[in-house]
Motif scaffolding. Structure first.
Motif, short mmCIF file in Angstrom:
data_model
loop_
_atom_site.label_atom_id
_atom_site.label_comp_id
_atom_site.label_asym_id
_atom_site.label_seq_id
_atom_site.Cartn_x
_atom_site.Cartn_y
_atom_site.Cartn_z
N GLN A 1 5.31 58.56 -17.44
CA GLN A 1 6.29 58.29 -18.49
C GLN A 1 5.59 58.00 -19.81
OE1 GLN A 1 8.43 55.13 -16.51
NE2 GLN A 1 10.11 56.50 -15.95
N SER A 2 4.49 57.26 -19.76
CA SER A 2 3.75 56.95 -20.97
C SER A 2 3.16 58.21 -21.60
CB SER A 2 2.62 55.95 -20.66
OG SER A 2 1.84 55.70 -21.80
N VAL A 3 2.56 59.07 -20.76
CA VAL A 3 2.00 60.32 -21.26
C VAL A 3 3.10 61.22 -21.81
CG1 VAL A 3 0.81 62.44 -20.59
CG2 VAL A 3 -0.01 60.23 -19.76
N VAL B 1 5.85 67.73 -15.54
CA VAL B 1 4.61 67.30 -14.91
C VAL B 1 4.75 67.39 -13.40
CG1 VAL B 1 2.92 65.45 -14.67
CG2 VAL B 1 4.25 65.66 -16.79
N SER B 2 3.68 67.84 -12.75
CA SER B 2 3.62 67.80 -11.29
C SER B 2 2.28 67.19 -10.89
CB SER B 2 3.75 69.21 -10.71
OG SER B 2 3.63 69.19 -9.30
N PHE C 1 7.93 65.08 -12.65
CA PHE C 1 8.39 64.33 -13.82
C PHE C 1 8.88 65.33 -14.87
CE2 PHE C 1 7.43 62.73 -18.12
CZ PHE C 1 8.21 61.59 -18.13
N TYR C 2 10.03 65.00 -15.47
CA TYR C 2 10.56 65.84 -16.54
C TYR C 2 11.16 64.94 -17.61
CZ TYR C 2 13.43 69.07 -19.24
OH TYR C 2 13.99 69.77 -20.26
N ALA C 3 10.88 65.27 -18.87
CA ALA C 3 11.45 64.52 -19.99
C ALA C 3 11.68 65.48 -21.15
CB ALA C 3 10.53 63.38 -20.43
N PHE D 1 16.33 62.43 -22.05
CA PHE D 1 16.30 62.49 -20.59
C PHE D 1 14.87 62.27 -20.11
CE2 PHE D 1 15.63 64.54 -16.53
CZ PHE D 1 16.73 64.12 -15.79
N SER D 2 14.72 61.46 -19.06
CA SER D 2 13.41 61.22 -18.48
C SER D 2 13.61 60.80 -17.02
CB SER D 2 12.66 60.13 -19.24
OG SER D 2 11.42 59.84 -18.63
N ALA D 3 12.94 61.49 -16.09
CA ALA D 3 13.09 61.14 -14.68
C ALA D 3 11.84 61.56 -13.91
CB ALA D 3 14.31 61.82 -14.07
N ALA D 4 11.48 60.74 -12.94
CA ALA D 4 10.36 61.04 -12.05
C ALA D 4 10.83 60.92 -10.62
CB ALA D 4 9.20 60.07 -12.31
N VAL D 5 10.50 61.92 -9.80
CA VAL D 5 10.95 61.94 -8.41
C VAL D 5 9.74 62.12 -7.49
CG1 VAL D 5 12.37 63.11 -6.69
CG2 VAL D 5 13.18 62.92 -9.05
N PRO D 6 9.40 61.12 -6.69
CA PRO D 6 8.33 61.29 -5.70
C PRO D 6 8.88 61.95 -4.44
CG PRO D 6 9.11 59.03 -5.67
CD PRO D 6 9.89 59.73 -6.74
N SER D 7 8.04 62.73 -3.77
CA SER D 7 8.47 63.39 -2.55
C SER D 7 7.27 63.64 -1.65
CB SER D 7 9.17 64.73 -2.87
OG SER D 7 8.26 65.62 -3.47
N SER D 8 7.55 63.96 -0.40
CA SER D 8 6.50 64.30 0.56
C SER D 8 6.89 65.56 1.29
CB SER D 8 6.30 63.16 1.56
OG SER D 8 7.51 62.89 2.26
#
Length: 463
Positions: A26-28, A48-49, A179-181, A186-193
């Motif tokens: 988010q900072s970047v 971002v991935s 991560f997409y902003a 709009f800004s959101a980060a989604v972790p997944s496995s």
């Protein structure tokens, strides 16, 4: 999965401090947005991935390859009015980020203006996050991954005396943060496995050798098929291909297994994608609200499935996803449009930047019957079960379809023998319209869930 007694003293290869990583991303992202705006960009978006994990392949009960990866990928898109520039980096230093912004802005200034370029409209941005339980780390180490792969291969090699060789078993476990902003706020980060286990085996008889495989893939490792199940299925499939024969050229009905049916669904989706439509290069042009499949066919997009392989509450442009029918009673309900293709077509975006989000295809036929795979074969009576296709003989402009294939010959509703060195051919529009039934043998190893399909007569080229 099968419990295995292995050492877990190694440092887990999928260990990730999600909270710290999200804060960093988010900072970047904010830095990139700010710097691009300062350079005069009217609109900006950042994707971002971040991926971390490992993969182990064993062959003949020896470790063949062990791969560990930790990757970053940052993509920046800037717009100067309707001029667009894109730049990427994997270096997060302030100097590298500044150079990335400069590169994107310089590209945009020298790019031809396109009136359809730009972010998706602000009012379409997703505002309600949904917890989808996509991040299910298992604390995997190289030792754990090795033991899963070894166990899977051993089960396959021991399943049948005719299985004499292995092309390997592979266990893979990865975690990702998406991560997409954008400059709409709009800004959101989604972790997944994502975890997978697969096995490729070779069976042999007096006529020669045959190869086949099986695999399992899930968000949650606890939901993977067992090593025993995967190994045994790979062995059974390889053995079933022994004793193959050729057949004469003829026109007969075909049953395609779920793996092949998913490919046909992929052809269908490519034909209703915005880029194919505005380029006038699709066999499904002007088919919105028209029957494309028989009336019993329903295809539903389900973006909010817990642990779904393609679940997401926003698309690649930040647009809110939603449950929606793609096909309802055989009729095409929507195209698949991002904001750019929607503008080209003078339509509204559909939340499909990046593709569909879990497509579920209901079993059935014209008589409202739910038929198993065996019942589909009996209904076909005489024809071909296609289990593998090869080549790239699909023309999305006119729908012509021609693929090399192999499978099983059926007479009197019973499988007779394996068939190879054949070609199947037809036209996708006619194949879709002539779909006879969808089986209940649903395959959940993909974001497209379907059973086998019974298709009307296709040309089968053999001897």
């Amino acid at each position: 999965m099968t419990n295995l007694q292995v050492s877990v003293s190694e440092h887990p290869a999928d260990e990730l401090d999600v909270k710290a990583e999200v804060e960093k991303l988010q900072s970047v992202g904010e830095d990139l947005l700010r710097m691009a705006k300062a350079k005069g960009a009217s609109q900006v978006e950042v994707g971002v991935s971040k991926d971390i994990g490992l993969s182990v392949q064993v062959r003949n009960q020896q470790v063949d390859t062990l791969e560990y990866n930790r990757d970053n990928s940052f993509g920046l898109t800037v717009y100067f009015g309707h001029k667009k520039g894109i730049a990427t980096t994997s270096d997060l230093t302030i100097e590298a980020l500044s150079e990335t912004v400069d590169a994107a802005c310089n590209i945009a200034r020298h790019t031809q203006e396109d009136p359809c370029s730009g972010l998706a409209d602000a009012e379409l941005m997703a505002t309600q996050p949904v917890e989808l339980e996509l991040d299910c780390p298992m604390g995997v180490t190289a030792e754990i991954a090795k033991e899963y792969a070894l166990a899977c291969e051993a089960e396959g090699l021991n399943a049948d005396a005719r299985v004499e060789q292995s092309e390997g078993a592979t266990f893979s476990s990865h975690r990702n943060i998406r991560f997409y902003a954008n400059s709409h706020g709009f800004s959101a980060a989604v972790p997944s496995s994502r975890h997978s286990l697969s096995c490729v085996l070779i069976a042999q008889d007096e006529q020669g050798m045959q190869r086949d495989f099986w695999y399992s893939i899930t968000r949650d490792a606890e939901q993977l098929e067992t090593a025993k199940s995967i190994g045994e299925k790979a062995a059974k499939r390889a053995v079933s291909r022994l004793g193959g024969r050729k057949i004469a050229t003829q026109k007969l009905p075909v049953v395609v297994t779920p793996e092949i049916a998913r490919g046909l669904v992929g052809n269908f989706c490519a034909a209703i994608r915005g880029a194919s439509l505005y380029r006038r290069s699709s066999f499904l042009l002007d088919q919105l609200n028209q029957p494309v499949f028989p009336e019993f066919v329903d295809m539903q997009e389900k973006p909010f499935l817990k642990k779904g392989l393609a679940s997401s509450w926003f698309d690649n442009e930040g647009i809110a996803t939603r449950e929606q029918a793609i096909i309802k009673q055989g009729v095409l309900q929507t195209y698949l449009l991002n904001s750019y293709s929607a503008r080209r077509l003078e339509m509204s975006p559909t939340g499909h930047a990046g593709g569909l989000h879990n497509l579920h295809i209901e079993p059935g036929n014209a008589n409202n019957q739910n038929l198993s795979f065996d019942e589909l074969v009996k209904q076909m009576h005489k024809g071909l079960i296609v289990t593998e296709v090869m080549g790239h003989g699909v023309n999305l402009v006119n729908g012509d379809y021609s693929r090399g294939a192999s499978g099983f010959w059926v007479e009197n509703g019973e499988i007779q023998h394996f068939v190879e060195e054949i070609t199947i051919a037809g036209n996708l529009k006619q194949m879709f319209a002539g779909l006879q039934a969808i089986g209940t043998d649903l395959d959940y190893r993909s974001s497209t869930v379907t059973g086998s399909w019974l298709l009307s007569d296709m040309m089968i080229a053999g001897n």
